[in-house]
Motif scaffolding. Structure first.
Motif, PDB file in Angstrom:
ATOM      1  N   GLN A 153     -42.877  18.417  42.182  1.00 60.66           N
ATOM      2  CA  GLN A 153     -43.619  18.531  43.442  1.00 60.66           C
ATOM      3  C   GLN A 153     -43.464  17.264  44.263  1.00 60.66           C
ATOM      4  O   GLN A 153     -43.645  16.150  43.760  1.00 60.66           O
ATOM      5  CB  GLN A 153     -45.101  18.791  43.176  1.00 60.66           C
ATOM      6  N   ALA A 156     -36.135  17.891  34.531  1.00 57.65           N
ATOM      7  CA  ALA A 156     -37.102  17.595  35.589  1.00 57.65           C
ATOM      8  C   ALA A 156     -37.280  16.085  35.728  1.00 57.65           C
ATOM      9  O   ALA A 156     -37.388  15.556  36.843  1.00 57.65           O
ATOM     10  CB  ALA A 156     -38.436  18.261  35.286  1.00 57.65           C
ATOM     11  N   LYS A 158     -41.510  22.032  37.198  1.00 57.58           N
ATOM     12  CA  LYS A 158     -41.162  21.959  38.614  1.00 57.58           C
ATOM     13  C   LYS A 158     -41.552  20.588  39.164  1.00 57.58           C
ATOM     14  O   LYS A 158     -42.537  19.989  38.729  1.00 57.58           O
ATOM     15  CB  LYS A 158     -41.878  23.065  39.385  1.00 57.58           C
ATOM     16  N   GLN A 170     -42.156  21.979  46.579  1.00 54.31           N
ATOM     17  CA  GLN A 170     -41.575  21.715  45.264  1.00 54.31           C
ATOM     18  C   GLN A 170     -40.075  21.920  45.317  1.00 54.31           C
ATOM     19  O   GLN A 170     -39.537  22.539  46.235  1.00 54.31           O
ATOM     20  CB  GLN A 170     -42.193  22.642  44.205  1.00 54.31           C
ATOM     21  N   ALA A 187     -36.648  23.982  39.055  1.00 53.49           N
ATOM     22  CA  ALA A 187     -37.407  24.742  38.067  1.00 53.49           C
ATOM     23  C   ALA A 187     -36.596  24.716  36.774  1.00 53.49           C
ATOM     24  O   ALA A 187     -35.512  25.307  36.699  1.00 53.49           O
ATOM     25  CB  ALA A 187     -37.646  26.167  38.538  1.00 53.49           C
TER      26      ALA A 187
END
Length: 265
Positions: free
Chosen positions: A200, A246, A198, A236, A239
């Motif tokens: 952030q 990511a 994830k 965030q 996923a």
């Protein structure tokens, strides 16, 4: 390449459901989610959603977002209906472009239509033109796909099926990849066995600051979520099973001026 997927309508759109109660948005959003997952397997592809699970986003807001983000292609996903509320006989798949028949959009629609008919076996209702808002008001190549009839007793069985939803998404993505010569990720990372990657974007003691960041991210086309952990309000977005997806999101967000890091959850 930037692609916007539009799961038509919303959970509570009046009348947008089958005679036995399936909401059209349930099907539309499932296909959009599968399509986004498949598109993450291609290089340099960014996927945006025009819709939201929280509300029925107005059509003007959807097309304004696509135009503001300057996406390259817009794909609206729908399930069809016929009649005044009961079961009817029309069945099959049809794909729409704007009345002026833009060349690239028309080619994409033809590819999508061919793929869907080949993969599903449903009747071929062809590529058609329409003055739909999402086709008229978008400044990029745009198509709208009707993936079966909610008012047909046989079609609705498919529309409820996760296998069918996945098949539809894959057929659409394969058409997009072919039309725009997308390249598969050459060295995809294996999926994480420990959780999801994830991204952030911030952590705050003051919820107001977190809320402001959430709104800014939404305005820039991201899909953030806010939660509280360890006494902080954390923001965030994304996923992913594969770290490289990511990493791609981090790179894009940093180019937009956000300070981000990847969190394995």
């Amino acid at each position: 390449m930037r692609i916007m997927l539009d799961a038509g309508h919303g959970y509570n759109s009046p009348g947008k459901r089958s005679p036995d109660g399936m909401r059209e948005y349930e099907f539309n959003r499932a296909v959009a989610n599968y399509a986004r997952s498949f598109l993450q397997n291609y290089e340099n592809v960014t996927v945006y959603f025009a819709h939201s699970d929280d509300r029925d986003v107005p059509l003007q807001e959807r097309t304004d977002k696509a135009n503001r983000l300057n996406v390259d292609a817009y794909v609206a996903i729908h399930a069809n209906a016929f009649g005044s509320g009961g079961w009817t006989s029309p069945s099959g798949i049809e794909t729409y472009v704007y009345t002026s028949r833009p060349p690239i959009a028309t080619q994409l629609a033809q590819r999508i239509q061919r793929n869907l008919i080949a993969e599903t076996g449903l009747p071929d209702r062809g590529v058609k033109t329409a003055n739909f808002h999402v086709l008229r008001e978008t400044r990029m190549d745009a198509v709208l796909v009707e993936c079966g009839f909610m008012t047909n007793r046989e079609d609705i069985k498919l529309l409820r099926s996760e296998t069918y939803r996945k098949t539809v998404a894959e057929a659409i993505v394969n058409a997009v990849a072919s039309q725009f010569s997308l390249k598969k990720n050459s060295n995809p990372n294996p999926p994480s066995t420990n959780g999801l990657y994830k991204v952030q974007a911030g952590a705050f003691q003051d919820k107001k600051n977190a809320d402001e960041l959430v709104e800014k991210l939404k305005q820039d086309g991201y899909e953030p979520y806010l939660f509280q952990e360890d006494g902080l309000y954390k923001v965030q977005t994304g996923a992913f099973e594969r770290k490289q997806n990511a990493d791609a999101l981090v790179s894009r967000m940093r180019s937009d001026g956000y300070e981000t890091f990847i969190h394995l959850d």
